[in-house]
Design a protein around this motif. Structure first.
Motif, PDB file in Angstrom:
ATOM      1  N   CYS A  34      11.229 -16.224 -10.491  1.00  0.00           N
ATOM      2  CA  CYS A  34      10.900 -15.817 -11.865  1.00  0.00           C
ATOM      3  C   CYS A  34      11.994 -16.248 -12.831  1.00  0.00           C
ATOM      4  N   SER A  76      10.136 -10.898 -15.543  1.00  0.00           N
ATOM      5  CA  SER A  76       8.762 -10.476 -15.260  1.00  0.00           C
ATOM      6  C   SER A  76       8.189  -9.707 -16.448  1.00  0.00           C
ATOM      7  N   MET A 136       5.075  -8.681 -11.050  1.00  0.00           N
ATOM      8  CA  MET A 136       5.933  -8.602  -9.881  1.00  0.00           C
ATOM      9  C   MET A 136       5.425  -7.527  -8.922  1.00  0.00           C
TER      10      MET A 136
END
Length: 227
Positions: A64, A96, A78
């Motif tokens: 990420c 995220s 996530m």
């Protein structure tokens, strides 16, 4: 049709998710680790990413963070087995947009996917194309330390093109992104494109703003990039 990338090393869970999303008319590609996930993102476009935290080769947090550093604004959901505040904050710090704690109900997963797939992530801080760098927080663009002299409209125009690079963006999509509902006549776009092209030509040999006949415009890396 919503198109999703699932990055999850638990094959049983991944199969269950893919099958359930298929029932909901959501297309889902699967990668078993972050390295595979990044490779798929290089060749396919996804509206959102479902990303497990703990994986071999490259974990979800690293993947990420890498996406955000590359300027990719695809929303990320996530998946984590940890429910502590620190773990959730760690995911948000990595870029995220939302999280879901295992075990979770498939209906909730689908609801989160449908919401996130409708928007771009707000977590992206910069965009990069060859040696062109856009700082979205400062609303500035530079090439190898040289700041481009761009008006707010020109920066928004450049941002719109770089977000979709190297794919072309239609004139109507550009007008909507830059001016919203209060759009000027089409000559304004032509003028801004002209000045933006001149700025780029004077600053970088590695990117080129092209006119795509009957479509719109595209900004692309050139063939003159250093090896």
């Amino acid at each position: 049709m919503i198109n999703v990338l699932l990055v999850e090393d638990d094959i049983d869970l991944a199969t269950t998710i893919v099958d359930y999303l298929d029932i909901e008319d959501i297309e889902c590609d699967h990668a078993s680790n972050g390295v595979m996930g990044l490779n798929l993102l290089q060749i396919n476009h996804y509206q959102m990413i479902i990303l497990d935290v703990n994986m071999p080769k490259m974990d979800g947090l690293t993947m990420c963070r890498t996406l955000r550093e590359q300027g990719k604004d695809t929303p990320v959901l996530m998946l984590t087995a940890r429910d502590s505040l620190d773990n959730k904050l760690e995911g948000f710090d990595a870029g995220s947009d939302d999280y879901l704690v295992k075990p979770f109900a498939m209906k909730e997963l689908v609801a989160r996917v449908q919401v996130l797939a409708k928007r771009k992530s707000g977590e992206v801080k910069r965009l990069t194309l060859a040696n062109l760098n856009l700082d979205l927080a400062k609303r500035s663009a530079e090439v190898e330390g040289q700041t481009l002299k761009l008006s707010p409209i020109a920066f928004k125009l450049l941002e719109t093109l770089v977000r979709e690079a190297p794919q072309p963006v239609t004139r109507s999509a550009i007008m909507q992104a830059v001016w919203g509902e209060e759009q000027p006549d089409s000559n304004s776009l032509k003028v801004h494109i002209y000045h933006l092209r001149k700025q780029l030509e004077g600053a970088s040999k590695q990117v080129k703003l092209e006119t795509i006949p009957s479509v719109g415009f595209a900004i692309k890396p050139t063939q003159e990039q250093p090896q």
